[in-house]
Design a protein around this motif. Structure first.
Motif, PDB file in Angstrom:
ATOM      1  N   ASP A  15       0.830  -1.208   0.000  1.00 26.40           N
ATOM      2  CA  ASP A  15       0.000   0.000   0.000  1.00 26.40           C
ATOM      3  C   ASP A  15       0.864   1.258   0.000  1.00 26.40           C
ATOM      4  O   ASP A  15       0.556   2.242  -0.692  1.00 26.40           O
ATOM      5  CB  ASP A  15      -0.923   0.004   1.221  1.00 26.40           C
ATOM      6  CG  ASP A  15      -1.957  -1.113   1.172  1.00 26.40           C
ATOM      7  OD1 ASP A  15      -2.207  -1.629   0.061  1.00 26.40           O
ATOM      8  OD2 ASP A  15      -2.510  -1.474   2.233  1.00 26.40           O
ATOM      9  N   MET A  16       1.964   1.228   0.767  1.00 29.79           N
ATOM     10  CA  MET A  16       2.873   2.378   0.781  1.00 29.79           C
ATOM     11  C   MET A  16       3.520   2.568  -0.580  1.00 29.79           C
ATOM     12  O   MET A  16       3.664   3.701  -1.060  1.00 29.79           O
ATOM     13  CB  MET A  16       3.939   2.178   1.861  1.00 29.79           C
ATOM     14  CG  MET A  16       3.409   2.213   3.283  1.00 29.79           C
ATOM     15  SD  MET A  16       4.692   1.829   4.513  1.00 29.79           S
ATOM     16  CE  MET A  16       5.837   3.183   4.255  1.00 29.79           C
ATOM     17  N   ASP A  17       3.899   1.474  -1.203  1.00 33.94           N
ATOM     18  CA  ASP A  17       4.512   1.542  -2.528  1.00 33.94           C
ATOM     19  C   ASP A  17       3.538   2.141  -3.540  1.00 33.94           C
ATOM     20  O   ASP A  17       3.903   3.011  -4.341  1.00 33.94           O
ATOM     21  CB  ASP A  17       4.941   0.136  -2.951  1.00 33.94           C
ATOM     22  CG  ASP A  17       5.633   0.127  -4.313  1.00 33.94           C
ATOM     23  OD1 ASP A  17       6.274   1.135  -4.655  1.00 33.94           O
ATOM     24  OD2 ASP A  17       5.526  -0.880  -5.033  1.00 33.94           O
ATOM     25  N   GLN A  18       2.291   1.705  -3.502  1.00 32.84           N
ATOM     26  CA  GLN A  18       1.292   2.236  -4.422  1.00 32.84           C
ATOM     27  C   GLN A  18       0.990   3.705  -4.136  1.00 32.84           C
ATOM     28  O   GLN A  18       0.744   4.481  -5.065  1.00 32.84           O
ATOM     29  CB  GLN A  18       0.012   1.402  -4.336  1.00 32.84           C
ATOM     30  CG  GLN A  18       0.172  -0.029  -4.841  1.00 32.84           C
ATOM     31  CD  GLN A  18      -1.082  -0.858  -4.664  1.00 32.84           C
ATOM     32  OE1 GLN A  18      -2.034  -0.446  -4.005  1.00 32.84           O
ATOM     33  NE2 GLN A  18      -1.093  -2.053  -5.241  1.00 32.84           N
ATOM     34  N   SER A  19       1.022   4.107  -2.852  1.00 30.08           N
ATOM     35  CA  SER A  19       0.743   5.499  -2.507  1.00 30.08           C
ATOM     36  C   SER A  19       1.826   6.435  -3.018  1.00 30.08           C
ATOM     37  O   SER A  19       1.567   7.618  -3.273  1.00 30.08           O
ATOM     38  CB  SER A  19       0.617   5.647  -0.982  1.00 30.08           C
ATOM     39  OG  SER A  19      -0.470   4.890  -0.490  1.00 30.08           O
TER      40      SER A  19
ATOM     41  N   PRO B  11       3.673   8.176  -8.788  1.00 36.31           N
ATOM     42  CA  PRO B  11       3.434   9.572  -9.194  1.00 36.31           C
ATOM     43  C   PRO B  11       1.974   9.897  -9.478  1.00 36.31           C
ATOM     44  O   PRO B  11       1.540  11.027  -9.244  1.00 36.31           O
ATOM     45  CB  PRO B  11       4.296   9.708 -10.455  1.00 36.31           C
ATOM     46  CG  PRO B  11       5.371   8.681 -10.292  1.00 36.31           C
ATOM     47  CD  PRO B  11       4.717   7.531  -9.584  1.00 36.31           C
ATOM     48  N   ASP B  12       1.201   8.938  -9.985  1.00 33.10           N
ATOM     49  CA  ASP B  12      -0.194   9.209 -10.311  1.00 33.10           C
ATOM     50  C   ASP B  12      -1.151   8.739  -9.218  1.00 33.10           C
ATOM     51  O   ASP B  12      -2.367   8.721  -9.416  1.00 33.10           O
ATOM     52  CB  ASP B  12      -0.564   8.535 -11.637  1.00 33.10           C
ATOM     53  CG  ASP B  12      -0.291   7.022 -11.621  1.00 33.10           C
ATOM     54  OD1 ASP B  12       0.359   6.555 -10.670  1.00 33.10           O
ATOM     55  OD2 ASP B  12      -0.719   6.337 -12.569  1.00 33.10           O
TER      56      ASP B  12
ATOM     57  N   ILE C 231      -0.970  15.786  -2.503  1.00 32.20           N
ATOM     58  CA  ILE C 231       0.097  16.582  -1.900  1.00 32.20           C
ATOM     59  C   ILE C 231       0.597  17.635  -2.881  1.00 32.20           C
ATOM     60  O   ILE C 231       0.786  18.807  -2.514  1.00 32.20           O
ATOM     61  CB  ILE C 231       1.249  15.670  -1.451  1.00 32.20           C
ATOM     62  CG1 ILE C 231       0.822  14.832  -0.240  1.00 32.20           C
ATOM     63  CG2 ILE C 231       2.491  16.486  -1.105  1.00 32.20           C
ATOM     64  CD1 ILE C 231       1.888  13.893   0.251  1.00 32.20           C
ATOM     65  N   ARG C 232       0.804  17.220  -4.144  1.00 30.45           N
ATOM     66  CA  ARG C 232       1.285  18.194  -5.135  1.00 30.45           C
ATOM     67  C   ARG C 232       0.277  19.315  -5.333  1.00 30.45           C
ATOM     68  O   ARG C 232       0.648  20.482  -5.531  1.00 30.45           O
ATOM     69  CB  ARG C 232       1.575  17.485  -6.457  1.00 30.45           C
ATOM     70  CG  ARG C 232       2.853  16.657  -6.438  1.00 30.45           C
ATOM     71  CD  ARG C 232       3.299  16.299  -7.849  1.00 30.45           C
ATOM     72  NE  ARG C 232       2.359  15.392  -8.470  1.00 30.45           N
ATOM     73  CZ  ARG C 232       2.441  14.068  -8.411  1.00 30.45           C
ATOM     74  NH1 ARG C 232       3.425  13.508  -7.740  1.00 30.45           N
ATOM     75  NH2 ARG C 232       1.554  13.308  -9.018  1.00 30.45           N
TER      76      ARG C 232
ATOM     77  N   ALA D 196      11.056  12.508  -8.289  1.00 29.40           N
ATOM     78  CA  ALA D 196      12.328  11.778  -8.175  1.00 29.40           C
ATOM     79  C   ALA D 196      12.479  11.163  -6.789  1.00 29.40           C
ATOM     80  O   ALA D 196      12.921  10.016  -6.642  1.00 29.40           O
ATOM     81  CB  ALA D 196      13.500  12.718  -8.472  1.00 29.40           C
ATOM     82  N   MET D 197      12.106  11.927  -5.753  1.00 31.25           N
ATOM     83  CA  MET D 197      12.232  11.426  -4.385  1.00 31.25           C
ATOM     84  C   MET D 197      11.238  10.306  -4.121  1.00 31.25           C
ATOM     85  O   MET D 197      11.572   9.319  -3.451  1.00 31.25           O
ATOM     86  CB  MET D 197      12.007  12.567  -3.391  1.00 31.25           C
ATOM     87  CG  MET D 197      12.379  12.211  -1.964  1.00 31.25           C
ATOM     88  SD  MET D 197      14.146  11.866  -1.819  1.00 31.25           S
ATOM     89  CE  MET D 197      14.253  11.440  -0.075  1.00 31.25           C
ATOM     90  N   SER D 198      10.011  10.444  -4.624  1.00 33.47           N
ATOM     91  CA  SER D 198       9.024   9.377  -4.426  1.00 33.47           C
ATOM     92  C   SER D 198       9.462   8.095  -5.134  1.00 33.47           C
ATOM     93  O   SER D 198       9.261   6.997  -4.624  1.00 33.47           O
ATOM     94  CB  SER D 198       7.649   9.824  -4.936  1.00 33.47           C
ATOM     95  OG  SER D 198       7.686  10.073  -6.336  1.00 33.47           O
TER      96      SER D 198
END
Length: 445
Positions: free
Chosen positions: A11-15, A18-19, A26-27, A107-109
């Motif tokens: 779930d963290m990986d999917q969150s 970028p999309d 957040i963006r 890039a950080m995500s």
């Protein structure tokens, strides 16, 4: 368990995609607060530019024996305000926005996603190891299939086998009971007797049913006992093996895992497999049973040949950095420094800007005017000497009281000096800048 933990990582990986809704939200919030950074930068840079301009006034002012009192008193005030802007709540909000934008950039995500996937790999290996080793005991499909057989669902093979065994056992019991009953009740055949041909002795005639039923019960009982002991032995062996699994887990250690690792195709010389060993050693079979290790400290990634724990990567390098910016905002808010408009320096600046700058560009008071032959005549006439120290502004002006050192003073303008000069001569030329020319008759005393 392992599966819920892997689901959390997934779930963290999917969150962090970028999309993903989390990242787009957040963006969007960061973009909507861009006005904070723009406003703080605009105000700070504008005032800094004004201060720089005041600190670098044209040299012609000093060459013309004038001094900019406005520049001298305003520059420190501007420096204080710029410092307030750069270290106030607005700047802290801008820094928090910048930090969030930096830490959660695409890039950080992507880097955090890579870190999570790398950290989840040893967990997946642990899950695969236990599934391959103990999969038979945890296979829900097989369990449901066996339970279905026992419950009468699906094929009836097992039920038929059990039913046959039970019927066979009942037949043996019936045969045994019948034989015992016949033995006690009808051991002999009434009054029938048998005569020994040699001795002539007479014996009672025994019933053949008793020994024939006993023979049948005895022979069939052996076959049933062999089958029962065979099945019981198999079940005993299997149950002993199953119950010993807990003992294996109780005695499991990193050394044992390393010893049996080749049987499971595990090479503990590889870094990723070493991390698998750390998870098993600290989480599943810790030497200290009272220890409560944190998985974020156990999992790590390699950066330039150095181990960086997942706690340091996610919490130390991301969360704590963002939290520190918001902590700085809380500190500024608790200090009461919330409104720039209520800042004493800003109030003073606004009041000072009410005084025209040319009112405070005056003749240089430090210059020895009376010793200069070009100006000695001005001081010979009392009306001119009092009007001489004037500003470059036409009318006489009052300096705002908020201006340091010269606040509340009246500074004479060019108009007063020209008027006093014209009283001694003739005004010949009128100029837009009020510095009119005055002609004198030198023959007059």
């Amino acid at each position: 368990g392992m599966i819920p933990l892997l689901n959390i990582f997934r779930d963290m990986d999917q969150s962090l995609s970028p999309d993903a809704g989390f990242m787009t939200g957040i963006r969007s919030q960061v973009a909507s607060t861009a006005v904070i950074s723009d406003s703080v930068a605009l105000a700070s840079e504008t005032l800094a530019l004004l201060k720089s301009s005041l600190d670098n006034m044209p040299p012609e002012i000093q060459a013309n024996k004038h001094s900019c009192q406005f520049c001298d008193v305003l520059s420190p005030v501007l420096a204080e305000i710029v410092n307030t802007l750069d270290n106030g709540v607005g700047a802290s909000l801008a820094n928090a926005r910048k930090e969030i934008d930096s830490q959660l950039s695409p890039a950080m995500s992507a880097s955090l996603q890579s870190t999570l996937r790398g950290a989840a790999a040893p967990l997946t290996d642990v899950k695969t190891l236990f599934r391959d080793t103990f999969g038979f005991f945890t296979d829900t499909d097989q369990f449901l299939q066996i339970r279905g057989h026992l419950a009468g669902e699906g094929p009836q093979t097992v039920l038929w086998i059990v039913a046959v065994l039970i019927v066979f056992a009942l037949l043996l019991v019936v045969s045994m009971m019948f034989d015992l009953t016949w033995f006690f009740c009808r051991e002999t055949m009434g009054d029938s007797e048998l005569t020994n041909s040699e001795t002539g002795a007479r014996y009672p005639k025994y019933s053949k049913v008793t020994h024939r039923c006993a023979c049948c019960t005895w022979c069939c009982g052996w076959y049933f006992a062999i089958l029962a002991f065979l099945i019981g032995g198999i079940l005993g062996t299997v149950s002993n093996m199953l119950s010993s699994v807990c003992l294996i887990m109780d005695d499991l250690s990193l050394e044992m895992i390393q010893d049996i690792g080749p049987a499971f195709s595990l090479d503990f010389s590889k870094p990723e497999t070493q991390q698998l060993g750390d998870i098993l050693d600290q989480c599943f079979v810790p030497k200290d049973r009272n220890a409560n290790p944190a998985l974020l400290d156990v999992l790590y990634t390699m950066e330039n040949g150095t181990k960086v724990s997942l706690r340091t990567k996610i919490i130390g390098q991301v969360k704590d950095q963002i939290d520190s910016k918001f902590a700085d905002i809380d500190k500024k808010l608790q200090g009461g420094n919330q409104s720039i408009a209520q800042n004493d320096g800003v109030k003073q600046l606004i009041a000072m800007l009410g005084t025209p700058i040319d009112t405070m560009i005056v003749v240089d008071a430090a210059y020895a005017w009376q010793s200069d032959s070009n100006y000695q005549a001005l001081f010979a006439e009392s009306t001119l000497s009092t009007a001489f120290p004037s500003s470059v502004r036409c009318p006489t002006g009052m300096v705002a009281s908020e201006v340091p050192s010269v606040g509340g003073q009246q500074i004479k303008g060019v108009d007063q000096f020209v008027s006093q000069l014209a009283a001694l001569g003739t005004r010949t030329t009128t100029r837009p800048d009020c510095a009119d020319l005055v002609a004198f008759d030198l023959a007059q005393p």
